[in-house]
Motif scaffolding. Sequence first.
Motif, PDB file in Angstrom:
ATOM      1  N   GLY A  61       2.874  10.301  -2.632  1.00 44.39           N
ATOM      2  CA  GLY A  61       2.844   9.420  -1.471  1.00 44.39           C
ATOM      3  C   GLY A  61       1.523   9.509  -0.732  1.00 44.39           C
ATOM      4  N   GLY A  62       0.993  10.725  -0.594  1.00 42.51           N
ATOM      5  CA  GLY A  62      -0.291  10.899   0.088  1.00 42.51           C
ATOM      6  C   GLY A  62      -1.440  10.255  -0.659  1.00 42.51           C
ATOM      7  N   VAL A  63      -1.448  10.394  -1.982  1.00 37.32           N
ATOM      8  CA  VAL A  63      -2.523   9.803  -2.793  1.00 37.32           C
ATOM      9  C   VAL A  63      -2.492   8.276  -2.696  1.00 37.32           C
ATOM     10  CG1 VAL A  63      -3.352   9.468  -5.148  1.00 37.32           C
ATOM     11  CG2 VAL A  63      -2.699  11.752  -4.369  1.00 37.32           C
ATOM     12  N   ILE A  64      -1.308   7.703  -2.801  1.00 38.71           N
ATOM     13  CA  ILE A  64      -1.204   6.246  -2.740  1.00 38.71           C
ATOM     14  C   ILE A  64      -1.624   5.739  -1.366  1.00 38.71           C
ATOM     15  CG2 ILE A  64       0.394   4.297  -2.829  1.00 38.71           C
ATOM     16  CD1 ILE A  64       1.987   5.817  -4.929  1.00 38.71           C
ATOM     17  N   MET A  65      -1.196   6.426  -0.306  1.00 36.49           N
ATOM     18  CA  MET A  65      -1.602   6.020   1.035  1.00 36.49           C
ATOM     19  C   MET A  65      -3.116   6.056   1.175  1.00 36.49           C
ATOM     20  SD  MET A  65       1.130   7.453   3.864  1.00 36.49           S
ATOM     21  CE  MET A  65       0.864   9.176   3.526  1.00 36.49           C
ATOM     22  N   ALA A  66      -3.735   7.131   0.689  1.00 36.50           N
ATOM     23  CA  ALA A  66      -5.186   7.269   0.809  1.00 36.50           C
ATOM     24  C   ALA A  66      -5.917   6.168   0.057  1.00 36.50           C
ATOM     25  CB  ALA A  66      -5.623   8.646   0.300  1.00 36.50           C
ATOM     26  N   LEU A  67      -5.453   5.833  -1.150  1.00 37.62           N
ATOM     27  CA  LEU A  67      -6.104   4.779  -1.934  1.00 37.62           C
ATOM     28  C   LEU A  67      -5.999   3.424  -1.238  1.00 37.62           C
ATOM     29  CD1 LEU A  67      -4.987   5.753  -5.557  1.00 37.62           C
ATOM     30  CD2 LEU A  67      -7.278   5.957  -4.568  1.00 37.62           C
ATOM     31  N   LEU A  68      -4.826   3.105  -0.708  1.00 38.38           N
ATOM     32  CA  LEU A  68      -4.650   1.832  -0.018  1.00 38.38           C
ATOM     33  C   LEU A  68      -5.529   1.751   1.222  1.00 38.38           C
ATOM     34  CD1 LEU A  68      -0.766   1.365  -0.241  1.00 38.38           C
ATOM     35  CD2 LEU A  68      -2.510   0.022  -1.423  1.00 38.38           C
ATOM     36  N   LEU A 200       8.597   6.598  -2.441  1.00 43.02           N
ATOM     37  CA  LEU A 200       7.196   6.187  -2.366  1.00 43.02           C
ATOM     38  C   LEU A 200       7.045   4.857  -1.634  1.00 43.02           C
ATOM     39  CD1 LEU A 200       5.887   7.144  -5.927  1.00 43.02           C
ATOM     40  CD2 LEU A 200       5.677   8.419  -3.785  1.00 43.02           C
ATOM     41  N   ALA A 201       8.041   3.989  -1.769  1.00 38.65           N
ATOM     42  CA  ALA A 201       7.992   2.716  -1.048  1.00 38.65           C
ATOM     43  C   ALA A 201       7.941   2.955   0.451  1.00 38.65           C
ATOM     44  CB  ALA A 201       9.205   1.863  -1.411  1.00 38.65           C
ATOM     45  N   LEU A 331      10.325  -3.587   3.118  1.00 35.93           N
ATOM     46  CA  LEU A 331       9.995  -5.010   3.068  1.00 35.93           C
ATOM     47  C   LEU A 331       8.489  -5.226   3.214  1.00 35.93           C
ATOM     48  CD1 LEU A 331      12.870  -6.618   5.174  1.00 35.93           C
ATOM     49  CD2 LEU A 331      12.605  -6.620   2.694  1.00 35.93           C
ATOM     50  N   LEU A 332       7.864  -4.500   4.151  1.00 39.35           N
ATOM     51  CA  LEU A 332       6.417  -4.616   4.321  1.00 39.35           C
ATOM     52  C   LEU A 332       5.687  -4.170   3.063  1.00 39.35           C
ATOM     53  CD1 LEU A 332       5.869  -3.266   7.945  1.00 39.35           C
ATOM     54  CD2 LEU A 332       5.870  -5.638   7.187  1.00 39.35           C
ATOM     55  N   ALA A 333       6.165  -3.077   2.484  1.00 36.03           N
ATOM     56  CA  ALA A 333       5.521  -2.555   1.281  1.00 36.03           C
ATOM     57  C   ALA A 333       5.636  -3.523   0.124  1.00 36.03           C
ATOM     58  CB  ALA A 333       6.136  -1.208   0.896  1.00 36.03           C
ATOM     59  N   ALA A 334       6.663  -4.360   0.131  1.00 36.57           N
ATOM     60  CA  ALA A 334       6.847  -5.310  -0.954  1.00 36.57           C
ATOM     61  C   ALA A 334       5.854  -6.462  -0.894  1.00 36.57           C
ATOM     62  CB  ALA A 334       8.271  -5.854  -0.923  1.00 36.57           C
ATOM     63  N   VAL A 335       5.396  -6.817   0.301  1.00 31.08           N
ATOM     64  CA  VAL A 335       4.614  -8.036   0.468  1.00 31.08           C
ATOM     65  C   VAL A 335       3.121  -7.771   0.602  1.00 31.08           C
ATOM     66  CG1 VAL A 335       4.253 -10.056   1.937  1.00 31.08           C
ATOM     67  CG2 VAL A 335       6.576  -9.228   1.487  1.00 31.08           C
ATOM     68  N   LEU A 336       2.730  -6.913   1.527  1.00 32.00           N
ATOM     69  CA  LEU A 336       1.330  -6.833   1.933  1.00 32.00           C
ATOM     70  C   LEU A 336       0.393  -6.116   0.965  1.00 32.00           C
ATOM     71  CD1 LEU A 336       1.785  -6.293   5.760  1.00 32.00           C
ATOM     72  CD2 LEU A 336       0.997  -8.350   4.592  1.00 32.00           C
ATOM     73  N   ALA A 383       8.738  -2.304  -4.510  1.00 33.53           N
ATOM     74  CA  ALA A 383       7.445  -2.266  -3.821  1.00 33.53           C
ATOM     75  C   ALA A 383       6.330  -1.690  -4.695  1.00 33.53           C
ATOM     76  CB  ALA A 383       7.573  -1.493  -2.518  1.00 33.53           C
ATOM     77  N   PRO A 384       6.511  -0.497  -5.264  1.00 35.19           N
ATOM     78  CA  PRO A 384       5.464  -0.003  -6.166  1.00 35.19           C
ATOM     79  C   PRO A 384       5.228  -0.929  -7.357  1.00 35.19           C
ATOM     80  CG  PRO A 384       6.949   1.780  -5.553  1.00 35.19           C
ATOM     81  CD  PRO A 384       7.573   0.505  -5.071  1.00 35.19           C
ATOM     82  N   ALA A 385       6.285  -1.594  -7.830  1.00 36.44           N
ATOM     83  CA  ALA A 385       6.116  -2.512  -8.951  1.00 36.44           C
ATOM     84  C   ALA A 385       5.237  -3.689  -8.562  1.00 36.44           C
ATOM     85  CB  ALA A 385       7.482  -3.003  -9.436  1.00 36.44           C
ATOM     86  N   GLY A 386       5.426  -4.217  -7.357  1.00 38.48           N
ATOM     87  CA  GLY A 386       4.597  -5.325  -6.896  1.00 38.48           C
ATOM     88  C   GLY A 386       3.137  -4.951  -6.807  1.00 38.48           C
ATOM     89  N   LEU A 387       2.864  -3.756  -6.306  1.00 39.27           N
ATOM     90  CA  LEU A 387       1.483  -3.277  -6.217  1.00 39.27           C
ATOM     91  C   LEU A 387       0.875  -3.126  -7.603  1.00 39.27           C
ATOM     92  CD1 LEU A 387      -0.748  -2.282  -4.313  1.00 39.27           C
ATOM     93  CD2 LEU A 387       0.268   0.002  -4.470  1.00 39.27           C
ATOM     94  N   LEU A 388       1.654  -2.597  -8.540  1.00 34.01           N
ATOM     95  CA  LEU A 388       1.168  -2.413  -9.902  1.00 34.01           C
ATOM     96  C   LEU A 388       0.901  -3.755 -10.571  1.00 34.01           C
ATOM     97  CD1 LEU A 388       0.549  -0.528 -12.273  1.00 34.01           C
ATOM     98  CD2 LEU A 388       2.979  -0.630 -12.886  1.00 34.01           C
ATOM     99  N   VAL A 389       1.794  -4.725 -10.383  1.00 32.69           N
ATOM    100  CA  VAL A 389       1.605  -6.055 -10.979  1.00 32.69           C
ATOM    101  C   VAL A 389       0.330  -6.697 -10.444  1.00 32.69           C
ATOM    102  CG1 VAL A 389       2.532  -8.404 -11.029  1.00 32.69           C
ATOM    103  CG2 VAL A 389       4.038  -6.462 -11.467  1.00 32.69           C
ATOM    104  N   SER A 390       0.089  -6.565  -9.141  1.00 33.08           N
ATOM    105  CA  SER A 390      -1.124  -7.125  -8.560  1.00 33.08           C
ATOM    106  C   SER A 390      -2.367  -6.473  -9.137  1.00 33.08           C
ATOM    107  CB  SER A 390      -1.092  -6.947  -7.033  1.00 33.08           C
ATOM    108  OG  SER A 390      -2.303  -7.359  -6.455  1.00 33.08           O
ATOM    109  N   ALA A 391      -2.335  -5.144  -9.286  1.00 32.48           N
ATOM    110  CA  ALA A 391      -3.489  -4.425  -9.829  1.00 32.48           C
ATOM    111  C   ALA A 391      -3.762  -4.834 -11.271  1.00 32.48           C
ATOM    112  CB  ALA A 391      -3.255  -2.919  -9.725  1.00 32.48           C
TER     113      ALA A 391
END
Length: 408
Positions: A61-68, A200-201, A331-336, A383-391
Amino acid sequence: MTRASNRSGPAAGSAGVPGRTWRNAAGAWLGIGTAPGALVLGAQIGGRHDGVLPVLVLVTGGVIMALLLASGGRLGLLPPRGDGVAVAALMPRYLPGPAERVLTGLLAVAMVGWFGFNVGLGGAALGELTGLADPIGVALLSLPLVAVLLGGSGRWNAVAVATTLTAIALVAIVAVRLAPPDPPVVWSRAGPPVTLAADLAGYVGYVSVFAVRAPDFTVGLRDRRDLAWCVGLLVVPALAASVVGAGLAATSGSTDVVAVLAGPHGLPVANLFVAASVIAPTLATVHSGVFAVQRFAPPLPHAAAVLAIAVPGAVLAALRVDQMLLYWLTLLAAVLPALIPPMAAEAARRRRGHAARPVSTWLWAPAAGTALALTLAGFAAAAPAGLLVSAVATLLHHRVRNRPHSQP
């Protein structure tokens, strides 16, 4: 849009001073990192693991937050490392008109929600401390906040720095006085993948809005070292607070932080710190919210934009939206966050000297929509899936666009 328009200096929408250091921007980052929301998040995630936080959840969770946060915040750095402007001036440089307006409107709505969360939590704490009803506590907290905000950012910055210290005191007091019998962090596995994704979401959601609006708080910073300090000032305290929150859930058997602190076995005076410590993140929320509202509905005066965030936010606060934190964050994690990979990739292209081109809506909107639909359908990994799909979409898009240039 010409390349020249995409390389205008900090004066175009920048409220900062060129050459600022991380110390000039630390208040907002530390305020979000030490906000009671991190304490509540840890309590709610810990409640799903019998009062403990698995190391895998905490570290990942910390690593993902830092990267974002780093990806979003870099856009505000001074050229050539970034664009050197705030989000309101940044979005038109990267997004087509309709997409930019949709995102700006979504950010404004998100700021209303975060105002409701912070003031709802602080107002309830004030109500518990004084014996007043929650809506009265919300009103007592909202009115002076709005007065400070109407005075402008120069006045609220000092208030934010001072009240951030109360948040640090809150976490320290709770950690010492209400410590669980056993360490709240364990090395055991985090459960099935779907549970890990749900946890993680929550962390992604906690920083998702701030990561998108991070240029509002990095605008004018000198380099990546200053950005790294800012990211650390948010991520490290947020992780520490979430550990304390998990311990609080283990000790009390409840994830309602305010109720536990006010209960017979709690620490009622700590609610004073809760009420004060929501001030900094609330001020930072409205600071960005005003930019979004004014961009979405120009020309709106500063005072009207403040009220456009604060009034509906106060209504949500009176309804105790903070008690739905984990669902709201999901919900926020899913969209933004889906917007961050393509914007970061396009910014990297421009730093390498390529001509500016708008970020395709197809790189992030389908990922965001899919993640939102999966979230509403109850899939924890949405939420993590949406981020991965975008990447992945961003990576494939840039490889396809650049392929003709490498062929004879």
